[in-house]
Design a protein around this motif. Sequence first.
Motif: not given
Length: 466
Positions: A54-60, A78-83, A92-95, A97-103
Amino acid sequence: MKFRTLLALCAGGSLLAGCAASSSETNSASTAATPPSNSKDATAFPSTYEAYPSTPTAITGVTIFDGEGRRIDNGTVFMADGKISAVGGPETAIPAGTTVIDGIGKYVTPGIIDVHSHLGDYPTPSVDAHSDGNEATSPVTPEVWAEHSVWPQDPGFSRAMANGGITALQILPGSANLFGGRSATLKNVPARTVQAMKFPGAPYGMKMACGENPKRVYGNRNRMPSTRMGSLAVNRQTWIDAQEYRSKRNDAKPPKRDLGKETLAAVLDGDILVHNHCYRADEMAQIIDMSKEFGYKVTAFHHAIESYKIADILAKEGICSAVWADWWGFKMEAYDAIPENAALLQNAGACVIIHSDDENQIQRLNQEAAKALADGRAMGIEISDAQAIQWITYNPAKAMGIETMTGSLRPGKMADLVLWNGNPLSVYSRPDKVWIDGALLFDSSDAKRRPVSDFELGQPGEGDVK
């Protein structure tokens, strides 16, 4: 090619960086939990599940139904390390290098969970050679395990993900027998073996059945049970024998190992959950009485067409009802069904689950939940969209004993979730993307992440069809 679904997901590093995570990439929940101390057989066929990378991903900017009845507008997941790492509003803070998806305009739910499926043990194509769900040679077969019939190549698994957002499911034996055997709880991931699909740390379930099915199957053979009273007599004697086996298990000279009685003893120990096929309210009450006589608990009644008649009892006993929205009338015990069943149960404070029992309906559990919700509202019962989503996420997870790991969007839980292209309770909405343990396993806009199998019809845009 015999493993097209698997190969489509594992074709080189460009897709998922390999077919399985390394030990350092596998999330901490993806190793088999320590089996219950009394279940000596629980390690006989351990889970070998490993999460896909997995890769760190956020849906906003997305509307969130968290699976436990809460709705968040303009939310962020926001999800990272499979969790799941964070669920909240736009702040909500997004680190970095995170892949951001426009929701924006879309919805997020936990992964959809089916508590009653026969994928794999009644796989597609539906031919006699694939009929492996009922060991209909005796009314009492607790020794059989559904996982030993599951065919991982069943194309129903990929269809359930692509069309229904299914991320976990319980595979049950059929309902020919009073004691049908153990269930298998699976992660809906491509794998070569069923052990690589087994949900890590999930308890076993045991399928039981009452009503017309067992008495019809065995009554036609001129043997017990041929009546409902015969069914209860066989049930009770089986539990008496199991209690005797259990009491002798720790003697200096324990009894000869018996696979069926091991399962029943583990039920009595509370280590295996009982899932009971039952339609009529009076029979459910009889089963509850029997469970108290022998000291076990019914986790869920399945099909449960008449649960609305005893909704208060089920709420008091903490027993879930896994129901259809509107299936009825296909046999005598199914005639007293009403489409308001789920809503009346919800209104009484009982646990409601919408289940499939079908390779096609598993692809539309969101629509089935919407129908049950609409029928409740039509009779004046106010149930929110977010509560209805709970019927196909958190509640089935609870009945399967995995609610601490999945079923809702809480930090620390497995990142099993679905991004929908609209309100999931709309007939027009479909999964846009599906993640399991934070790994993107389905993407409607990426042909490489639209899994197919040897048995697809070959629609344009799928598989090798141009």
